[in-house]
Design a protein around this motif. Structure first.
Motif, short mmCIF file in Angstrom:
data_model
loop_
_atom_site.label_atom_id
_atom_site.label_comp_id
_atom_site.label_asym_id
_atom_site.label_seq_id
_atom_site.Cartn_x
_atom_site.Cartn_y
_atom_site.Cartn_z
N GLY A 1 44.36 37.07 37.11
CA GLY A 1 43.38 38.12 37.41
C GLY A 1 42.38 37.98 38.35
N ARG B 1 34.12 40.13 38.64
CA ARG B 1 32.61 40.18 38.31
C ARG B 1 32.01 38.63 38.09
NH1 ARG B 1 33.97 42.07 32.65
NH2 ARG B 1 36.07 41.16 33.10
N HIS C 1 39.25 30.68 34.96
CA HIS C 1 39.71 29.75 33.85
C HIS C 1 39.39 28.34 34.20
CE1 HIS C 1 41.64 33.72 34.06
NE2 HIS C 1 41.51 33.74 32.51
N ASN D 1 48.57 42.37 38.50
CA ASN D 1 48.92 43.71 38.28
C ASN D 1 49.05 44.33 36.64
OD1 ASN D 1 51.23 42.27 38.08
ND2 ASN D 1 52.49 43.62 39.25
N LEU E 1 44.58 35.80 26.04
CA LEU E 1 43.94 36.04 27.64
C LEU E 1 43.14 34.97 27.71
CD1 LEU E 1 43.05 39.80 27.45
CD2 LEU E 1 45.04 38.45 28.05
N GLU F 1 47.55 49.14 36.67
CA GLU F 1 48.07 48.02 35.92
C GLU F 1 49.12 48.31 34.84
OE1 GLU F 1 44.89 45.86 34.36
OE2 GLU F 1 44.04 45.76 36.30
P1 TTP Z 1 39.83 40.86 33.12
O1 TTP Z 1 38.86 40.33 32.66
O2 TTP Z 1 40.53 42.39 32.72
O3 TTP Z 1 40.16 40.78 34.59
P2 TTP Z 1 39.62 39.74 35.62
O4 TTP Z 1 39.68 38.44 34.90
O5 TTP Z 1 40.44 39.67 36.79
O6 TTP Z 1 38.15 39.95 35.82
P3 TTP Z 1 37.21 41.04 36.82
O7 TTP Z 1 37.49 42.17 35.73
O8 TTP Z 1 35.99 40.61 36.83
O9 TTP Z 1 37.89 41.23 37.81
O10 TTP Z 1 41.19 39.90 32.66
C1 TTP Z 1 41.34 39.52 31.44
C2 TTP Z 1 42.22 38.23 31.36
O11 TTP Z 1 43.44 38.30 31.84
C3 TTP Z 1 41.68 37.15 32.32
O12 TTP Z 1 41.89 35.95 31.33
C4 TTP Z 1 42.54 37.31 33.21
C5 TTP Z 1 43.92 37.64 32.89
N1 TTP Z 1 44.64 38.51 33.80
C6 TTP Z 1 45.85 37.96 34.09
O13 TTP Z 1 46.23 36.86 34.05
N2 TTP Z 1 46.74 38.75 34.85
C7 TTP Z 1 46.20 40.09 35.25
O14 TTP Z 1 46.89 41.00 35.88
C8 TTP Z 1 45.07 40.68 34.86
C9 TTP Z 1 44.74 42.09 34.90
C10 TTP Z 1 44.25 39.86 34.12
#
Ligand code: TTP
Length: 247
Positions: free
Chosen positions: A9, A13, A24, A91, A113, A197
């Protein structure tokens, strides 16, 4: 059962905290965020985990967790096995899960997640999993920000809405899922959504159409660490819990 933890991710934020590191790996009270999820999955009987993260941060995950030396399975008394997958671009959740396709093989898997923190014990739900998908939902005050599942008295999901304007319930879908092996076939042919995505809703909708999607309601504390405020709130919660334990 195996688990796949997404820990990539953007973490936008949480800027500037996540400008040079991964969300993480940030501290949540006395441990990196990723520890909490691993510990809950291990408690629930998971002893093989793939952590999927970005090429920029994978080295730090390996330094922190190695092959899983700090985690012992309560079932086998042996070390939990941790391996790694790389998601080149953030993505989407479905894309992240696809990276673990070979790793999961013919098994079922918990898909988790890594920024979700939960306190319920999900051992029974993993043990009693009979195929299809199980989604974990939690009562929230602002369901319009989440995916909301509509389900019958037996917990069978009838439909699902993304960020509904008029939510039919206040039970939001969390980032904890159990999938049977058909999830990978269900993602075949998927195209990116309007926001660019690969959405996890894509395979979930197929399970719902087959009548094979169930919900479990989480009763205990749950956090989705997206913002500075939730990170702070969750840290304070863990500190208070720890202080109370010492009393
Ligand atoms: P999100 O909270 O949707 O996104 P983010 O963690 O990138 O934060 P922000 O919106 O502030 O930019 O992600 C939910 C979880 O999924 C989080 O643990 C990160 C993970 N994730 C991935 O590993 N790969 C990805 O492509 C996405 C979108 C998220």
């Amino acid at each position: 059962m195996k688990a796949v933890i997404l820990a990539g991710g953007n973490g936008t934020r949480l800027h500037p905290l996540t400008l040079v590191t991964n969300k993480h790996l940030l501290a949540l009270y006395d441990k990196p965020i990723i520890y909490y999820g691993i510990e809950k999955l291990v408690e629930a009987g998971v002893d093989k985990i793939m952590i999927v993260t970005s090429p920029w941060h994978i080295d730090n995950f390996v330094k922190l967790l190695g092959s899983g030396t700090n985690f012992i399975s309560p079932l086998t008394g042996k070390q939990v096995q941790i391996v790694y997958g790389i998601q080149n671009e953030p993505n989407g959740l479905a894309y992240g899960l696809c990276i673990a396709k070979e790793y999961v093989g013919d098994d079922n898997c918990v898909f988790y997640l890594g920024d979700n923190i939960f306190e319920d014990n999900i051992t029974e739900h993993i043990k009693n999993f009979k195929g299809g998908t199980t989604l974990f939902v939690k009562q929230v005050s602002d369901p319009g920000r989440f995916g909301v599942a509509n389900f019958d008295k037996q917990g069978n999901i009838i439909s699902m809405e993304e960020k509904p304007k008029k939510p039919k319930s206040n039970l939001a879908v969390t980032g904890i899922y159990i999938f049977d092996n058909t999830v990978f076939d269900k993602m075949n042919g998927q195209k990116p959504s309007k926001r660019g995505e690969y959405e996890i809703m894509y395979p979930i909708k197929k399970y719902i159409a087959e009548g094979k999607a169930k919900v479990v309601t989480l009763k205990k504390k749950y956090f989705d660490i997206g913002t500075i405020d939730t990170l702070f709130e969750a840290s304070l919660y863990m500190k208070n819990k720890n202080d109370n334990r010492k009393k």
